[in-house]
Design an enzyme around this catalytic site. Sequence first.
Site, mmCIF file in Angstrom:
data_model
loop_
_atom_site.group_PDB
_atom_site.id
_atom_site.type_symbol
_atom_site.label_atom_id
_atom_site.label_comp_id
_atom_site.label_asym_id
_atom_site.label_seq_id
_atom_site.Cartn_x
_atom_site.Cartn_y
_atom_site.Cartn_z
ATOM 1 N N LYS A 85 0.816 -1.332 0.597
ATOM 2 C CA LYS A 85 -0.147 0.390 0.148
ATOM 3 C C LYS A 85 0.595 1.355 0.139
ATOM 4 O O LYS A 85 0.197 2.413 -0.415
ATOM 5 C CB LYS A 85 -1.109 -0.350 1.051
ATOM 6 C CG LYS A 85 -2.015 -1.105 0.963
ATOM 7 C CD LYS A 85 -3.379 -0.535 1.844
ATOM 8 C CE LYS A 85 -4.376 -1.972 1.814
ATOM 9 N NZ LYS A 85 -3.810 -3.415 1.482
HETATM 10 C C1 LIG Z 1 -4.361 -4.944 1.112
HETATM 11 C C2 LIG Z 1 -4.217 -5.569 1.220
HETATM 12 C C3 LIG Z 1 -3.933 -6.953 0.036
HETATM 13 C C4 LIG Z 1 -5.465 -6.539 -1.278
HETATM 14 O O1 LIG Z 1 -5.181 -5.992 -1.671
HETATM 15 P P1 LIG Z 1 -6.300 -5.582 -2.792
HETATM 16 O O2 LIG Z 1 -6.095 -4.089 -3.512
HETATM 17 O O3 LIG Z 1 -7.630 -5.124 -1.306
HETATM 18 O O4 LIG Z 1 -6.924 -6.115 -2.827
HETATM 19 C C5 LIG Z 1 -3.700 -8.128 -0.163
HETATM 20 N N1 LIG Z 1 -2.039 -8.081 0.629
HETATM 21 C C6 LIG Z 1 -1.913 -6.557 1.913
HETATM 22 C C7 LIG Z 1 -0.283 -7.463 2.117
HETATM 23 C C8 LIG Z 1 -2.164 -5.549 1.480
HETATM 24 O O5 LIG Z 1 -2.175 -4.868 2.881
#
Ligand SMILES: *Cc1c(COP(=O)(O)O)cnc(C)c1O
Length: 471
Positions: free
Chosen positions: A113
């Site tokens: 993120k």
């Molecule tokens: C947010 C997240 C996901 C999922 O990603 P999306 O964009 O919501 O599909 C997967 N793995 C981790 C570690 C995350 O923080």
Amino acid sequence: MKYLSTRGDATPRGFSEILLEGLAPDGGLYLPTQYPKVDAGTLARWRGLAYADLAFEILSLYIADIPADDLRSLVRKTYTEEVFGTREIVPLKPLEPGLVLEALSNGPTLAFKDMAMQLLGNLFEYELARRGQELNILGATSGDTGSAAEHAMRGKKGVRVFMLSPHGRMSPFQQAQMFSLQDDNIHNIAIEGVFDDCQDIVKAVSNDLEFKRHWRIGTVNSINWARLLAQVVYYFAGYFQATQSNDERVSFTVPSGNFGNICAGHVARMMGLPIAQLVCATNENDVLDEFFRTGTYRVRKGAETHETSSPSMDISKASNFERFIFDLLGRDAARTQQLFKDDVDSKGYFTLTPEEFARVAEFGFVSGRSTHADRVATIRDTFERCGVMIDTHTADGVKVARERLQSGTPMIVLETALPVKFAATIVEALGREPERPAAHVGIEALPKRFMVLPADAEKVKAVIELECAVD
Ligand SMILES: *Cc1c(COP(=O)(O)O)cnc(C)c1O
């Protein structure tokens, strides 16, 4: 480039108009009016660019209302070796022939993120200064999103963050990542309740339209178009590293929850990046795997949503999914609205017609599902055979990727977090603690800055008013 809504509002809006927005006014999601197509000459020119320069090339196709020099300096300030740990920013790590990881989790909070949120912080600061405005970001988090948002927004002018989290329910590492921030514009509010209580408070505050407008309340959730756009860049960067020439194709496997990350892969493919398959990997919360197997999208109830050891994929519905369905339906906004507004809101699910569902294959999507036992086995196997320690979410990806390998097509699994964030399962799988990057050693002992409030939206509003008055 202008933007429209998946539910039919075609008022042309520029990038900086939708940057600070969540949903479109008609309840849909924003998408560009068309995807810019990248030809062979452009791909050849982009191969070999530094990450920040590649980001500039891609973003500038979608952003017409920020001067090029400003945009270039924003991305150069964002994607640095200092912040992301390597010169490549998203280096590949080979696991075995035909299977590689793309490392997206070497940013400040050790989850992918950061890739988008770090850019969002700089874009927000730039746009707010240009408008002479302020923004109060209100969010609820159970871990990854909140810490990525705080680390991106800390010290940014014009922005305050009010982040709600369930008191005493995050891991000590996650608490330390958030609560150790001493910046004046970051406000950690631990709510006496569970994550759903935090989310209910955010909804209650946002539904008070007068309060929302007066105090300029905004969000940074995963439906934000700028976040998705920032993620498109690393599909190109992964492709260039995994191939020698632009005639080759690759596939990507994406550990998925809200469908934001893999939707960026869909955008990259629509632009012309030679992607064979987009493999959507879920955990036990298999809303998306069910759709890709059956054509039925069924939102789960709270009690049906499992708490798993890959918690950032524990979703009851996939908030970005409407974007893909809109494209799948040939951008038929009326049909999209019927499915998501009428069917999902009234029945809790929709089912595509056989003709509609048949088109999924043309978009390259396939899927798979993984469980706790699969995660543990995959973490162990990957460590023993490949010498690489992976986190629980990435393990879901690796498990499903192995089921979808096609000879001659490299498979890139997106690594979405580092193992240290989910230590308990690593210990279960390997009998040892995960490695911890040097900058994160001992963070649990740092002084913490947070307040505790009851699960009461009025109390949270009072804190926002007070903090805004102080500044
Ligand atoms: C947010 C997240 C996901 C999922 O990603 P999306 O964009 O919501 O599909 C997967 N793995 C981790 C570690 C995350 O923080």
